[in-house]
Motif scaffolding. Structure first.
Motif, PDB file in Angstrom:
ATOM      1  N   GLU A 308       0.880  -1.302  -0.049  1.00  0.00           N
ATOM      2  CA  GLU A 308       0.076  -0.121  -0.027  1.00  0.00           C
ATOM      3  C   GLU A 308       0.719   1.330   0.209  1.00  0.00           C
ATOM      4  OE1 GLU A 308      -0.790  -2.599   1.642  1.00  0.00           O
ATOM      5  OE2 GLU A 308      -2.751  -3.215   1.174  1.00  0.00           O
ATOM      6  N   GLU A 312       0.697   4.188  -2.768  1.00  0.00           N
ATOM      7  CA  GLU A 312       0.646   5.583  -2.344  1.00  0.00           C
ATOM      8  C   GLU A 312       1.843   6.462  -3.140  1.00  0.00           C
ATOM      9  OE1 GLU A 312      -0.978   9.236  -1.177  1.00  0.00           O
ATOM     10  OE2 GLU A 312      -1.909   7.062  -1.207  1.00  0.00           O
ATOM     11  N   VAL A 575      -8.968   6.672  10.162  1.00  0.00           N
ATOM     12  CA  VAL A 575      -7.849   6.912  11.420  1.00  0.00           C
ATOM     13  C   VAL A 575      -8.266   8.148  12.156  1.00  0.00           C
ATOM     14  CG1 VAL A 575      -5.460   8.074  11.563  1.00  0.00           C
ATOM     15  CG2 VAL A 575      -5.878   6.549   9.624  1.00  0.00           C
ATOM     16  N   VAL A 601      -9.896  -2.437   7.185  1.00  0.00           N
ATOM     17  CA  VAL A 601      -9.478  -1.770   6.209  1.00  0.00           C
ATOM     18  C   VAL A 601      -9.181  -0.093   6.779  1.00  0.00           C
ATOM     19  CG1 VAL A 601      -9.883  -0.909   3.818  1.00  0.00           C
ATOM     20  CG2 VAL A 601     -10.490  -3.173   4.487  1.00  0.00           C
ATOM     21  N   ILE A 602      -8.042   0.398   6.733  1.00  0.00           N
ATOM     22  CA  ILE A 602      -7.950   1.621   7.190  1.00  0.00           C
ATOM     23  C   ILE A 602      -7.916   2.534   6.198  1.00  0.00           C
ATOM     24  CG2 ILE A 602      -6.138   2.935   8.478  1.00  0.00           C
ATOM     25  CD1 ILE A 602      -6.950   0.740  10.262  1.00  0.00           C
ATOM     26  N   GLN A 603      -8.678   3.564   6.465  1.00  0.00           N
ATOM     27  CA  GLN A 603      -8.683   4.634   5.711  1.00  0.00           C
ATOM     28  C   GLN A 603      -8.358   6.049   6.397  1.00  0.00           C
ATOM     29  OE1 GLN A 603     -12.322   6.296   3.427  1.00  0.00           O
ATOM     30  NE2 GLN A 603     -12.694   7.099   5.250  1.00  0.00           N
ATOM     31  N   LEU A 609      -1.876   8.054   6.762  1.00  0.00           N
ATOM     32  CA  LEU A 609      -1.500   6.354   6.374  1.00  0.00           C
ATOM     33  C   LEU A 609       0.028   6.140   6.606  1.00  0.00           C
ATOM     34  CD1 LEU A 609      -3.862   5.625   3.627  1.00  0.00           C
ATOM     35  CD2 LEU A 609      -4.165   5.331   5.944  1.00  0.00           C
ATOM     36  N   CYS A 612       1.080   5.400  10.296  1.00  0.00           N
ATOM     37  CA  CYS A 612       0.711   4.082  10.646  1.00  0.00           C
ATOM     38  C   CYS A 612       0.828   2.760   9.899  1.00  0.00           C
ATOM     39  CB  CYS A 612      -0.878   4.205  11.311  1.00  0.00           C
ATOM     40  SG  CYS A 612      -2.216   4.438   9.772  1.00  0.00           S
ATOM     41  N   TYR A 613       1.440   3.105   8.895  1.00  0.00           N
ATOM     42  CA  TYR A 613       1.686   1.915   7.929  1.00  0.00           C
ATOM     43  C   TYR A 613       2.639   0.810   8.373  1.00  0.00           C
ATOM     44  CZ  TYR A 613       3.137  -0.630   3.732  1.00  0.00           C
ATOM     45  OH  TYR A 613       3.255  -1.803   2.942  1.00  0.00           O
ATOM     46  N   ARG A 617       0.486  -2.611   9.084  1.00  0.00           N
ATOM     47  CA  ARG A 617       0.397  -3.492   7.780  1.00  0.00           C
ATOM     48  C   ARG A 617       0.318  -4.858   7.909  1.00  0.00           C
ATOM     49  NH1 ARG A 617       5.679  -4.688   5.516  1.00  0.00           N
ATOM     50  NH2 ARG A 617       7.343  -4.346   6.974  1.00  0.00           N
ATOM     51  N   PHE A 623      -5.162  -0.591   3.096  1.00  0.00           N
ATOM     52  CA  PHE A 623      -5.242   0.764   3.375  1.00  0.00           C
ATOM     53  C   PHE A 623      -6.008   1.485   2.108  1.00  0.00           C
ATOM     54  CE2 PHE A 623      -1.662  -0.860   5.909  1.00  0.00           C
ATOM     55  CZ  PHE A 623      -1.682  -0.141   6.913  1.00  0.00           C
ATOM     56  N   SER A 625      -6.642   5.344   0.624  1.00  0.00           N
ATOM     57  CA  SER A 625      -6.245   6.884   0.804  1.00  0.00           C
ATOM     58  C   SER A 625      -7.501   7.586   0.365  1.00  0.00           C
ATOM     59  CB  SER A 625      -5.014   7.079  -0.174  1.00  0.00           C
ATOM     60  OG  SER A 625      -4.736   8.506   0.033  1.00  0.00           O
TER      61      SER A 625
END
Length: 931
Positions: A308, A312, A575, A601-603, A609, A612-613, A617, A623, A625
């Motif tokens: 991810e 990005e 987040v 799933v983190i948004q 991101l 905290c990746y 992860r 993730f 964005s």
């Protein structure tokens, strides 16, 4: 208009000269005659009276016996006609005495006493009578002599003739005098007339002589004064005219010098403009060529297995490249709009995806202003419309960029809605809502003025805030759209625009619909707008969605769902849902994954991101964005959903039985490799060529289904190579050639089509554009071939297709088919007449009209034949082909094919009851609706 009279001066002079003279002569003649007549009468009567008195004296001295003899002798006198002697009584008055008179002697005609004695006038027979009284022997007598009238009458006639002669003499004298007077006046007026004519013809030196008559002399003097004044004025006018001519000559000389200078300046300006255009084109080419490789390969790399964070980074590269491309487009379009040479494209475009791409480009600027961007598309929005995707994205970037510049801390919401305005026409409204809390009154007034005037400011007048809006307004206006601004204290400021866009029926259903049915999602996002965007997109894919508004206590909510055995398949956690530190967020995510077995799933924003990746992860499924990209969401949704299905029951478009072969020509190695990679992803066999010469060599050795040709290449460029291919294909099957150029102006399309190209693609090329182009041209060829094989076994009319093309309106479908059938006999005859013509232009116009009518009716065989003839006729027109159409085996064969299909369709119409067929179809439709 001048007064005109038929009377001449001679006639007027004669009338006024003769009339008084003749009247006066007549009066004098009458008076003279009358007086002469009276004098002669008195003289005659006096002579008769003298005779009577002498006779009476003689009678008084004679005896009565001698009176008869004396009276007889008196008759011998020529004047005496008769003699009468009367004796009067002594008593009584005069009348009594006369009445009592006794005739004593008589000689000549006898008269009555009263006629003789009562008056001294002529008798009834105009005989004059004179009387003479006398006395004899104491008795009174009266002698009456009757005079002869003849001498008196002769004298009267003499007097009358004398008067007439005098009258005539006077008339002649007066006439002569009047004629002379008239001639004299005529000569005077003739002299005046000749002088005026001479003066009118330009001879102002003419003068009138002096006249003896004072009045005419005065008139002549006034005429001479007038002519002298006119001569003086003419002299002044001539002098002024000469001066004006001299001034004009000087002015013309000056203007000629200025025109020469202006012509030189214009040529310099044109040369500078050409240099500017060439510079912009070359600059655009130099920028777009590497950008094409950067954007293309970045998109390809995004489809590979990367984590991810790497994705990005790649999206950041992609956004930066697209932002640079947008800036280049702004510069190019500003120049084209000022010159009035901007031409819009008309290709398939996914409006929702274009909006997402625009937000992705502007995401870094929005984050700097602490803004979140949301794109919400209407569910009724067609997946593919026809328009200019590059200019549409450019408008969105300008509007959203303006909204970002004028806002801090909040949301920028881009909404897309669609309203059907015709059978294949939609009006798309795109609005950008933003806080506008840092917009100054001057900036707001400047925006209002720009929207009110709808004119693009010049480069010197344009500011950073209005230049993008001005370019966008000009583009929207050229799209036949409108732009406006709404302001509300509670909801913020909204910039919006409406543009008409046609529905692309060929590609609107080209891709299968995604199906995430059975997948349950829990959305934990404190921003209601981004949460609504996620929910709408997931529900569009048939997923079940639960939105959690109270995000601070989401762990308790998930625990309750776990206790009720209603845990979702995936939890999308923003987040910002937790105000805790990243370590605490990691603990909460670990609890969701380990304790509740949730797929998380983190948004968040890219910066969030990245923070905290590394810690998350290994725990989360992926993730996402912000701003949301539907493609990224779909990839993660497929990864975390327990079962994903794709609706494969949908009928796919016709595909070729063999792998399509495409020739790609480009002098840039990176671009060739990019096109090859993109085409290979589309399951297309690609042959590469790096120059026009190499392309001709490979085209001669092998047949291709499609050619992608770069325009600007060293040596033989794309246009020359295409024209060579078209010359080689005279009378053969035409291979579609698609132009690929780094020149961004779509106004190049007309020039390229005239050179023999079939379509146009501008760099940088996207996979979607390339896919649409390949699908369009390959599908047309495949569909035409497939339908051509099935024509003999297919009915000329497909009633179900008729109703489908009319959006289910059976009556409209029937009327459209009848209108087509009514026009076919005339069009068939016109097509047969075209075989004897030499220009393909009338044929192209006729078959284009027929093909347009077939597209709205379910007549597949005729539509296919007309479409094939339409393409061939268009190609002949673009190639400038001239010759007898009947001598062209391709054109004549296709015309005969269309004529045969028309005959089959007319035969079918005679055999079938059209109303009954459509009634049956209407019943089937109702039955389908009821079931």
């Amino acid at each position: 208009m001048a007064y005109q009279s038929n009377r001449s001066i001679r006639a007027t002079a004669l009338r006024f000269g003769l009339t008084p003279a003749l009247l006066l002569t007549l009066l004098l003649g009458v008076a003279f005659t009358y007086l002469q007549f009276k004098d002669r009468e008195a003289l005659y009567l006096s002579h008769g009276s003298a005779i009577a008195e002498q006779t009476a004296h003689a009678l008084g001295s004679l005896e009565p016996q001698g009176w008869e003899d004396l009276l007889g002798r008196i008759l011998e006198q020529p004047e005496v006609l008769g003699a009468h002697l009367f004796r009067l009584p002594r008593v009584g008055d005069r009348t009594a005495r006369v009445m009592g008179a006794e005739l004593v002697a008589n000689a000549g005609p006898r008269l009555q006493v009263e006629h003789v004695l009562l008056a001294n006038a002529p008798t009834r027979d105009s005989t004059p009578i004179v009387r003479a009284p006398f006395s004899a022997a104491g008795t009174d007598y009266v002698l009456a002599l009757q005079l002869h009238p003849s001498p008196f009458g002769v004298r009267a006639y003499q007097v009358l003739m004398l008067g007439i002669l005098a009258f005539l003499l006077c008339g002649i004298v007066a006439s002569v005098w009047a004629v002379r007077l008239a001639d004299r006046l005529n000569r005077v007026f003739a002299q005046f007339g000749n002088a005026m004519t001479s003066a009118a013809s330009g001879n102002l030196n003419v003068r009138m002589r002096d006249f003896e008559t004072r009045e005419i002399g005065d008139l002549a003097a006034q005429f001479n004064h007038m002519v002298a004044a006119l001569e003086f004025q003419r002299r002044e006018i001539l002098e002024s005219h000469e001066q004006s001519l001299d001034d004009l000559r000087e002015t013309l000389d000056t203007m000629e010098e200025q025109n020469i200078e202006l012509d030189l300046a214009r040529k310099k300006a044109q040369e500078a403009n050409r240099g500017k255009s060439a510079f912009l084109a070359n600059t655009s080419h130099e920028f777009r060529t590497p950008l094409n490789g950067i954007i293309g390969f970045t998109n390809l790399l995004l489809k590979t297995e990367t984590n991810e964070l790497q994705q990005e980074y790649l999206r950041t590269i992609l956004r930066s490249s697209e932002n640079l491309l947008s800036t280049i487009n702004d510069l190019m379009d500003f120049s084209r709009i000022e010159a009035g040479t901007l031409v819009l494209d008309h290709v398939p475009v996914d409006v929702a995806r274009t909006a997402e791409e625009a937000l992705q480009i502007l995401a870094p600027a929005a984050y700097d202003h602490n803004l979140e961007m949301v794109s919400i598309a209407d569910d009724q929005l067609p997946s593919t419309l026809l328009g200019d995707p590059a200019r549409l994205k450019q408008i969105l970037i300008n509007l959203v960029g303006n909204a970002i510049q004028l806002s801090r801390n909040g949301d920028v919401v881009l909404r897309i809605s669609s309203q059907v305005t015709g059978e294949s026409q939609n009006t798309v409204r795109i609005s950008v809502n933003f806080p506008g809390n840092v917009c100054s009154p001057e900036q707001r007034a400047e925006i209002h003025v720009l929207l009110r005037e709808r004119n693009m400011p010049s480069q010197s007048q344009a500011s950073a805030n209005t230049l993008g809006l001005a370019i966008s307004g000009s583009l929207i206006k050229q799209m036949d759209g409108v732009m406006g601004l709404d302001e509300n204290r509670d909801s913020g400021t909204t910039l919006w625009f409406d543009v008409p866009m046609a529905v692309d029926r060929n590609f609107s259903s080209a891709l299968p619909a995604e199906n995430l049915s059975g997948s349950r999602w829990l959305l934990i996002d404190p921003n209601s707008k981004t949460r609504s965007q996620l929910a709408r997109q997931l529900r569009r894919w048939q997923a079940s969605v639960v939105e959690l508004e109270n995000t601070r206590d989401y762990l308790n909510a998930i625990q309750q769902m776990w206790q009720q055995s209603e845990l979702p398949d995936a939890v999308l956690l923003d987040v910002k849902a937790s105000d805790e530190e990243p370590q605490t967020l990691e603990e909460q995510v670990a609890r969701l994954v380990n304790d509740y077995r949730c797929r998380v799933v983190i948004q968040g924003l890219p910066a969030e991101l990245r923070n905290c990746y590394d810690s998350l992860r290994h725990l989360v499924a992926g993730f996402i964005s912000k701003p949301l990209a539907s493609d990224s969401l779909l990839l993660i949704a497929k990864r975390v959903s327990p079962a994903t299905t794709t609706n494969e029951k949908r009928s796919a478009p016709a595909v070729a039985t063999r792998q399509p072969e495409v020739l790609a020509v480009d002098d840039n190695d990176a671009n060739r490799r990019l096109i090859a990679a993109l085409l290979e992803n589309l399951k297309v066999k690609v042959t590469l060529a790096k120059s026009g010469e190499e392309a001709l060599e490979k085209f001669a050795l092998q047949s291709f289904d499609l050619v992608f040709m770069d325009i600007q290449m060293p040596g033989m460029d794309g246009i020359e190579a295409t024209q060579t291919i078209r010359r080689q294909q005279q009378g053969k099957q035409r291979t579609p050639i698609i132009a690929i150029t780094a020149h961004a102006g779509t106004e190049e399309k007309a020039r390229l089509l005239a050179a023999g190209f079939d379509d146009f693609l501008g760099k940088p090329i996207t996979e979607a554009q390339l896919g649409h182009t390949v699908q369009r041209w390959m599908q047309l060829a495949i569909t035409a071939a497939a339908e051509q094989k099935s024509l003999p076994e297919t009915s000329p009319v497909d009633i179900e297709n008729c109703v489908t093309l009319s959006n289910g309106n059976v009556e409209l479908a029937r009327d459209m088919l009848r209108m087509l059938l009514d026009s076919l006999p005339d069009e068939r005859q016109q097509l047969l007449d075209m075989l004897g013509t030499e220009s393909p232009q009338p044929l192209h116009e006729l078959i284009h009209r027929l093909y347009g009518g077939c597209c709205y009716c379910g007549v597949p065989p005729l539509r296919t034949a007309a479409e094939k003839l339409n393409r061939t006729a268009k190609a002949r027109v673009e190639e400038g082909w001239h010759g007898l159409i009947n001598d062209d085996p391709v054109l004549s064969g296709q015309i005969n094919a269309v004529v045969r299909e028309i005959g089959k369709l007319l035969d079918w119409a005679e055999e079938k009851d059209i109303d009954a067929l459509f009634l049956v179809e209407q019943g089937l439709l109702k039955q389908g609706f009821s079931s």
